[in-house]
Design a protein around this motif. Structure first.
Motif, mmCIF file in Angstrom:
data_model
loop_
_atom_site.group_PDB
_atom_site.id
_atom_site.type_symbol
_atom_site.label_atom_id
_atom_site.label_comp_id
_atom_site.label_asym_id
_atom_site.label_seq_id
_atom_site.Cartn_x
_atom_site.Cartn_y
_atom_site.Cartn_z
ATOM 1 N N PHE A 36 0.876 -1.163 0.000
ATOM 2 C CA PHE A 36 0.000 0.000 0.000
ATOM 3 C C PHE A 36 0.912 1.211 0.000
ATOM 4 C CE2 PHE A 36 -2.963 -2.789 2.656
ATOM 5 C CZ PHE A 36 -3.828 -3.050 1.613
ATOM 6 N N GLY A 37 0.550 2.243 -0.747
ATOM 7 C CA GLY A 37 1.351 3.453 -0.792
ATOM 8 C C GLY A 37 2.045 3.601 -2.127
ATOM 9 N N LEU A 38 2.920 4.592 -2.200
ATOM 10 C CA LEU A 38 3.662 4.850 -3.435
ATOM 11 C C LEU A 38 4.602 3.692 -3.741
ATOM 12 C CD1 LEU A 38 4.634 8.581 -2.752
ATOM 13 C CD2 LEU A 38 2.811 7.724 -4.252
ATOM 14 N N PRO A 39 4.699 3.268 -4.994
ATOM 15 C CA PRO A 39 5.573 2.145 -5.335
ATOM 16 C C PRO A 39 7.030 2.372 -4.918
ATOM 17 C CG PRO A 39 4.137 2.673 -7.171
ATOM 18 C CD PRO A 39 3.944 3.757 -6.145
ATOM 19 N N GLU A 40 7.512 3.611 -5.023
ATOM 20 C CA GLU A 40 8.913 3.878 -4.674
ATOM 21 C C GLU A 40 9.128 4.061 -3.167
ATOM 22 O OE1 GLU A 40 6.867 7.710 -5.747
ATOM 23 O OE2 GLU A 40 7.008 5.735 -6.651
ATOM 24 N N ALA A 41 8.061 4.234 -2.410
ATOM 25 C CA ALA A 41 8.166 4.396 -0.958
ATOM 26 C C ALA A 41 6.901 3.842 -0.292
ATOM 27 C CB ALA A 41 8.370 5.860 -0.594
ATOM 28 N N PRO A 42 6.719 2.523 -0.329
ATOM 29 C CA PRO A 42 5.485 1.935 0.201
ATOM 30 C C PRO A 42 5.328 2.149 1.707
ATOM 31 C CG PRO A 42 7.072 0.236 -0.352
ATOM 32 C CD PRO A 42 7.650 1.524 -0.817
ATOM 33 N N ARG A 43 4.067 2.320 2.135
ATOM 34 C CA ARG A 43 3.767 2.468 3.563
ATOM 35 C C ARG A 43 3.650 1.119 4.244
ATOM 36 N NH1 ARG A 43 -1.147 3.588 4.101
ATOM 37 N NH2 ARG A 43 -1.762 3.558 1.966
ATOM 38 N N VAL A 44 3.114 0.113 3.514
ATOM 39 C CA VAL A 44 2.853 -1.199 4.099
ATOM 40 C C VAL A 44 3.226 -2.283 3.101
ATOM 41 C CG1 VAL A 44 1.033 -2.737 4.981
ATOM 42 C CG2 VAL A 44 0.941 -0.287 5.491
ATOM 43 N N LEU A 45 3.929 -3.295 3.592
ATOM 44 C CA LEU A 45 4.214 -4.513 2.830
ATOM 45 C C LEU A 45 3.303 -5.586 3.402
ATOM 46 C CD1 LEU A 45 5.946 -6.292 0.900
ATOM 47 C CD2 LEU A 45 7.492 -6.631 2.854
ATOM 48 N N PHE A 46 2.563 -6.279 2.527
ATOM 49 C CA PHE A 46 1.646 -7.291 3.033
ATOM 50 C C PHE A 46 1.618 -8.532 2.154
ATOM 51 C CE2 PHE A 46 -0.892 -4.557 0.272
ATOM 52 C CZ PHE A 46 -1.654 -5.452 -0.468
ATOM 53 N N ARG A 87 5.791 -2.171 8.041
ATOM 54 C CA ARG A 87 5.257 -0.818 7.876
ATOM 55 C C ARG A 87 6.401 0.180 7.755
ATOM 56 N NH1 ARG A 87 0.228 0.699 9.545
ATOM 57 N NH2 ARG A 87 -1.127 -0.971 10.170
ATOM 58 N N LYS A 88 6.080 1.342 7.213
ATOM 59 C CA LYS A 88 6.967 2.503 7.186
ATOM 60 C C LYS A 88 8.284 2.267 6.452
ATOM 61 C CE LYS A 88 5.255 4.736 11.299
ATOM 62 N NZ LYS A 88 5.591 5.329 12.559
ATOM 63 N N TYR A 89 8.266 2.508 5.183
ATOM 64 C CA TYR A 89 9.476 2.460 4.380
ATOM 65 C C TYR A 89 10.452 3.513 4.893
ATOM 66 C CZ TYR A 89 12.548 3.058 0.365
ATOM 67 O OH TYR A 89 13.631 3.160 -0.451
ATOM 68 N N ALA A 90 11.684 3.112 5.117
ATOM 69 C CA ALA A 90 12.723 4.051 5.559
ATOM 70 C C ALA A 90 13.446 4.603 4.335
ATOM 71 C CB ALA A 90 13.704 3.359 6.495
ATOM 72 N N GLN A 124 5.167 3.542 19.754
ATOM 73 C CA GLN A 124 5.658 2.779 20.902
ATOM 74 C C GLN A 124 5.984 1.368 20.465
ATOM 75 O OE1 GLN A 124 3.132 2.893 24.377
ATOM 76 N NE2 GLN A 124 2.565 5.014 24.040
ATOM 77 N N ARG A 125 6.771 0.694 21.248
ATOM 78 C CA ARG A 125 7.092 -0.716 21.033
ATOM 79 C C ARG A 125 6.846 -1.456 22.326
ATOM 80 N NH1 ARG A 125 7.907 0.136 16.220
ATOM 81 N NH2 ARG A 125 9.776 0.550 15.087
ATOM 82 N N PRO A 126 6.045 -2.480 22.377
ATOM 83 C CA PRO A 126 5.257 -2.961 21.243
ATOM 84 C C PRO A 126 4.133 -1.988 20.913
ATOM 85 C CG PRO A 126 4.703 -4.189 23.222
ATOM 86 C CD PRO A 126 5.827 -3.271 23.582
ATOM 87 N N MET A 127 3.737 -2.025 19.655
ATOM 88 C CA MET A 127 2.741 -1.075 19.161
ATOM 89 C C MET A 127 1.313 -1.555 19.414
ATOM 90 S SD MET A 127 2.596 0.384 15.310
ATOM 91 C CE MET A 127 1.583 1.732 14.820
ATOM 92 N N TYR A 128 1.124 -2.881 19.440
ATOM 93 C CA TYR A 128 -0.217 -3.438 19.559
ATOM 94 C C TYR A 128 -0.392 -4.159 20.886
ATOM 95 C CZ TYR A 128 -0.129 -2.463 14.595
ATOM 96 O OH TYR A 128 -0.017 -1.834 13.391
#
Length: 142
Positions: A36-46, A87-90, A124-128
């Protein structure tokens, strides 16, 4: 669902427990990956379901129907069954190669026998944090 007052959790639990008690466990298999997100900087890999997608959609629908009488608005976006892997492409990470997503192996996740309500703790970690668990407990008539 957004930010929820602690006092509302009990009524949500009751509605979801009732909704999910009508569902049965099911097998979930994964095949392929996407973002999900821009192909060059995706927000989520699923990972995408190969089996069980229709059952996940049914659980999403049951969730919305159970919570609507409590004042929760239905999601405007259409549901897309998936399992979030990252989550969160660096931006300083190695270049992301979307072509490699097609090489993700197929695998069996196992049997889905419950739905879980999580609280998200942003940044935070853990996030969930698990708030409640709902068995898929309907038994078929003999």
């Amino acid at each position: 669902l957004g930010s929820i007052e602690e006092a509302r959790i009990a009524e949500m639990n009751a509605a979801l427990r009732e909704a999910f008690s009508r569902e049965t466990p099911f097998a979930l298999g994964l095949a392929g990956a996407a973002t999900f997100g821009l192909p060059e900087a995706p927000r989520v890999l699923f990972a995408e379901p190969a089996t069980g997608s229709e059952r996940l959609s049914r659980l999403a629908d049951a969730t919305e129907k159970a919570l609507a009488p409590l004042g929760f608005a239905q999601e405007k976006r259409s549901f897309r069954a998936h399992l979030t892997l990252a989550r969160k492409y660096a931006a300083d990470a190695p270049a992301f190669d979307p072509a490699k997503l097609g090489t993700a192996p197929a695998l069996s996740v196992g049997t889905i026998d419950r739905a879980v309500l999580y609280r998200t703790h942003m940044n935070q970690r853990p996030m969930y944090e698990e708030v409640s668990s709902f068995p898929l407990s309907h038994t078929k008539d003999p």
